[in-house]
Design an enzyme around this catalytic site. Structure first.
Site, PDB file in Angstrom:
ATOM      1  N   GLU A   1      -4.719   7.558  -3.056  1.00  0.00           N
ATOM      2  CA  GLU A   1      -5.181   6.261  -2.567  1.00  0.00           C
ATOM      3  C   GLU A   1      -5.488   5.313  -3.726  1.00  0.00           C
ATOM      4  O   GLU A   1      -5.410   4.098  -3.571  1.00  0.00           O
ATOM      5  CB  GLU A   1      -6.395   6.426  -1.657  1.00  0.00           C
ATOM      6  CG  GLU A   1      -6.088   7.097  -0.319  1.00  0.00           C
ATOM      7  CD  GLU A   1      -5.122   6.300   0.574  1.00  0.00           C
ATOM      8  OE1 GLU A   1      -5.057   5.064   0.439  1.00  0.00           O
ATOM      9  OE2 GLU A   1      -4.420   6.936   1.373  1.00  0.00           O
TER      10      GLU A   1
ATOM     11  N   HIS B   1       0.830  -1.202   0.000  1.00  0.00           N
ATOM     12  CA  HIS B   1       0.000   0.000   0.000  1.00  0.00           C
ATOM     13  C   HIS B   1       0.872   1.262   0.000  1.00  0.00           C
ATOM     14  O   HIS B   1       0.712   2.147  -0.850  1.00  0.00           O
ATOM     15  CB  HIS B   1      -0.917  -0.021   1.232  1.00  0.00           C
ATOM     16  CG  HIS B   1      -1.843   1.147   1.329  1.00  0.00           C
ATOM     17  ND1 HIS B   1      -3.146   1.104   0.883  1.00  0.00           N
ATOM     18  CD2 HIS B   1      -1.663   2.399   1.818  1.00  0.00           C
ATOM     19  CE1 HIS B   1      -3.720   2.281   1.085  1.00  0.00           C
ATOM     20  NE2 HIS B   1      -2.835   3.092   1.661  1.00  0.00           N
ATOM     21  N   GLU B   2       1.804   1.314   0.946  1.00  0.00           N
ATOM     22  CA  GLU B   2       2.646   2.514   1.044  1.00  0.00           C
ATOM     23  C   GLU B   2       3.562   2.635  -0.174  1.00  0.00           C
ATOM     24  O   GLU B   2       3.852   3.745  -0.642  1.00  0.00           O
ATOM     25  CB  GLU B   2       3.450   2.508   2.348  1.00  0.00           C
ATOM     26  CG  GLU B   2       2.600   2.468   3.620  1.00  0.00           C
ATOM     27  CD  GLU B   2       1.507   3.535   3.686  1.00  0.00           C
ATOM     28  OE1 GLU B   2       1.672   4.610   3.075  1.00  0.00           O
ATOM     29  OE2 GLU B   2       0.465   3.272   4.328  1.00  0.00           O
TER      30      GLU B   2
ATOM     31  N   HIS C   1       1.733   4.479  -2.856  1.00  0.00           N
ATOM     32  CA  HIS C   1       1.841   5.931  -2.685  1.00  0.00           C
ATOM     33  C   HIS C   1       3.211   6.423  -3.159  1.00  0.00           C
ATOM     34  O   HIS C   1       3.327   7.448  -3.831  1.00  0.00           O
ATOM     35  CB  HIS C   1       1.694   6.308  -1.205  1.00  0.00           C
ATOM     36  CG  HIS C   1       0.298   6.243  -0.672  1.00  0.00           C
ATOM     37  ND1 HIS C   1      -0.725   6.991  -1.194  1.00  0.00           N
ATOM     38  CD2 HIS C   1      -0.243   5.534   0.357  1.00  0.00           C
ATOM     39  CE1 HIS C   1      -1.845   6.756  -0.502  1.00  0.00           C
ATOM     40  NE2 HIS C   1      -1.580   5.863   0.438  1.00  0.00           N
TER      41      HIS C   1
END
Lengths: 506, 506
Positions: free
Chosen positions: A299, A269-270, A273
């Site tokens: 997101e 997820h990170e 980003h």
């Protein structure tokens, strides 16, 4: 210093760019201090750090709203529409207008209050004691309500939303959530009836942290995360942060020694980003064009890599054998593992929620924030309201507040209005991913080989490099040929979970 | 915010304190960025970090020299001599006067140039290639020479010294070094004639880094280093840093897997600096009174813990058995080990030098800096001049520039005039330590039990808590009853090394 506007020469614009670069540097410095606070700062540093962050926030704010900046903006000649220069002016004016309405003292006080509230939240969460956090929540909320009072918006809450998603509104989000609710709630009901035995067993066990970290690093290295321009550390609440440009974009993660999915999916997820930030045109550094355009689009990138990639079958065709090499205790075939990482569970923690129920966690927070800002919900009543909604949407009551109202860092750091971005991101992730695969069908066979170059290349070209140049809706329409739309997302959920839980045939 | 002046109320002084606190916050933020750059920042961050640091330096400088600060200082009513308020005004005026002479552009450019020079120095050192660093050295030196031109001083080099040791001068240091040279050079000659076989063997071997770190932590925890207000990380060149007060004081160290002394004594040295900073009166935080009074006094603290404590017999009575538990491969009795940690070697690297030859390394740097600033020594000629002096004072020529002129970070970060502080520190460390032991003789038996509370208490009371309140000479005279004096230091060296090398009887 990067100059996005070089032609024709214009001394006024050069001075404006210089001033904005200085302001950007101060924000970047504050970001380094925030990173440090959440990773390595010793306990004793809390008070001093709060002062430092408040000072930097105040100085940046003062420079932004100063008559000098105002004069430079006023005197700026209009640039050719669609040019970087025109976008820079538009963004700078928006920032200036917004900031000019806020007193410097409020900005500094908000920075100071959140710097103290965050460690208090960690303590409250660790002790599952709402009372340790409640006074900080009162204070931060009061400051954000005061902020909303200074800003425009049909609803006070609109002012909160606008900061993360320019153009978002309570009204528009209400219709988005209502469409999603109509699609997701019956789907959750159908799936719930077919849950059967717990499918997540393959994710449990004892997993050495260093091995988890190494596997996560292998995965995101294959995504294309550039370690020369980033690093990964531990944090209570994982985040991605950068400092005015694409050349130092850091991620943090946390690991659960007993549950593989926590660290792995947080890492993906990170990294999503971070890939966005690392892909922004470097010439935008230290200008208002730098960075992701909105938290919704941000997101969309994190959720794309987390869900559409790392929770997909082709991904695990490649990575499951490697995972078993790293953790020989994991047993079962790849299909069983695929079902495990996509198991639906009515659970308490948003960050550990499956794709299907995730948006119900967000819906709950959206509604509570609206109630706080528009309907006079008292902070003292928040834990009760939280638990009531959990029961309504997910048919469960959190065991304690650590598992409930205290689970997220957002309110402690003043991020009211941020949560809806997660759902906006989910919606956009599918729209973008389908457009990418449609245009470059080789993405799927590549993924089965653990290669992601074509996918990343498409995202770089159509999303990342543009930074904040286009408005979010514009960017999505340019990239996918259509305005933002919930339909692809709902179809995706129905198809994926319909198949996983044999609600209808493939 | 800490207020050192509370009585009688004075609005002008309150505003001055507030302004100075803001400036202190900006410097603290810059320190966090510098810490990060030297510990965790990825390579890609170099350029952006240089801009951020330059911006912060410029903003702090602009605020300090602004007419507002000048006006507040001018209007300030004099405070009772000897009070904190009087000291604050004296220090603030000195900072203001000094900074007012320097153009903001020079300050920013120096910050930017050193931020780029430092990684270049690391690369040059790693490749032992002076040419990679030489252009940065030229640039930084030119900027510091320009700075000297704006400042007072009988000699241009005085302006460099004054920054680290208020009141120091080329003239005064020349006499100090001349006294030391007269005492140390013959002593080194006598010891050299008796060196015999290498005594350092017990320090060599294979030492797991984690075990080295754990042992170092045990040692400095017993000194009294407060981990709730600090932390330890790795850095190429170990340093201690803090952020406007005693509540977040960090140290860094580096370990050599084959040589125990490198990591251990670096740890004790930096902990000595940190104990000083952690001991400053907390009410001085964010004021000009915060922090150690001069680098000479600072080094007296680091050298005291490194040498007078951690290279002493009583220290090893307690810690040698513990060290052998941690590293069972170490053999021999405690006396052999004591001789090992005090072995004299004519060697190339200052930070690894024994106590006896250490000041010759500093003398060499002092003379080269004087030559650079006063006698037109060219940067291109520096490696040659370095090697010639090494041969003269230590009878050896460095194998390569990494072992010679490239070994220290100081010039890369613009710290001309800093080196003499090490020798000033050596001199003061003995004067302070002897005063402490004279007043509190129980310090020695406590040390044999691994206890340091009385020693730390004496230093806190007589040195640490005062921060910058007294001038360095004043502080030393208050603490020891005498002005700074080289005699105790020379007696100590003669006695310690006379005994170790049986030049004269115990």
């Amino acid at each position: 210093m990067a100059h996005v506007i070089t032609d024709p020469p214009d001394e006024n614009l050069r001075l404006l760019e210089e001033r904005l670069a200085t302001i950007s540097d101060v924000y970047s410095a504050a970001s380094v201090l925030a990173w440090d606070r959440q990773t390595y700062m010793p306990e004793g540093g809390v008070g001093g750090r709060a002062e430092q962050l408040a000072t930097l926030a105040r100085l940046a704010h003062e420079m932004l709203v100063s008559p000098e900046t105002g004069g430079l903006l006023e005197r700026a000649e209009e640039r050719e529409p669609g040019s970087d220069g025109a976008a820079l002016l538009r963004l700078a004016r928006r920032e200036y207008d917004r900031a000019s309405r806020l007193p410097a003292s409020l900005v500094a006080e908000t920075s100071r209050a959140t710097a103290v509230a965050e460690p208090a939240w960690i303590q409250a969460r660790d002790n599952s004691d709402w009372s340790l956090f409640a006074p900080h929540m009162e204070r931060v909320l009061a400051l954000k309500q005061e902020e909303a009072g200074y800003l425009d918006g049909e609803h006070p809450y609109d002012a909160m939303l606008d900061r993360y998603d320019p153009g978002a509104s309570t009204h528009r989000l209400r219709s988005m959530f209502s469409a999603l609710k109509a699609g997701i709630v019956p789907l959750v009901r159908d799936v719930s009836a077919r849950l059967g035995e717990d499918r997540t067993a393959p994710l449990g066990g004892r997993f050495v942290e260093a091995a988890q970290e190494a596997f996560g690093r292998e995965v995101i290295t294959s995504f294309g995360y550039d370690w020369n321009r980033g690093r990964q550390d531990r944090a209570v609440h994982p985040f991605c942060i950068n400092f005015g440009g694409p050349d130092d974009v850091r991620i943090t993660t946390r690991f659960d020694p007993g549950l593989l999915s926590v660290g792995l999916f947080a890492t993906c997820h990170e990294a999503g980003h971070a890939l966005y930030e690392q892909g922004v045109d470097p010439s935008y550094s230290r200008t208002p064009l730098a960075g992701g355009v909105s938290m919704g689009v941000h997101e969309s990138q994190s959720r794309l890599w987390e869900n559409l990639v790392a929770r997909s079958r082709p991904f695990w065709f490649h990575f499951y054998p490697r995972l078993r090499d790293a953790f020989p205790s994991i047993s079962g075939d790849v299909e069983t593992f695929y079902k495990a990482v996509n198991a639906v569970r009515l659970s308490e923690i948003r960050t550990e929620a499956d794709e299907l129920t995730y948006d119900l966690h967000v819906l709950l927070r959206f509604e509570l924030e609206v109630d706080l800002f528009e309907n006079g919900l008292a902070v003292a009543d928040l834990p009760g309201a939280w638990n009531a909604k959990m029961e309504e949407y997910l048919d469960l009551v959190p065991e304690n507040d650590a598992q409930g109202v205290l689970q997220d860092t957002h309110w402690a750091i003043g991020y009211f209005g941020y949560f809806p971005s997660y759902t906006v991101g989910n919606v956009l992730s599918v729209q973008l991913y389908e457009a990418a695969v449609e245009e470059r069908p080789e993405i799927l066979p590549e993924m089965e080989r653990g290669e992601f170059g074509t996918l990343l290349g498409w995202l770089r070209e159509n999303v990342h490099r543009h930074g904040k140049k286009y408005e979010p809706d514009d960017l999505i329409e340019r990239a996918t040929g259509r305005p933002p739309d919930t339909a692809p997302y709902l179809r995706y959920l129905e198809s994926k979970f319909g198949e996983l839980y044999t609600i209808r045939d493939k």
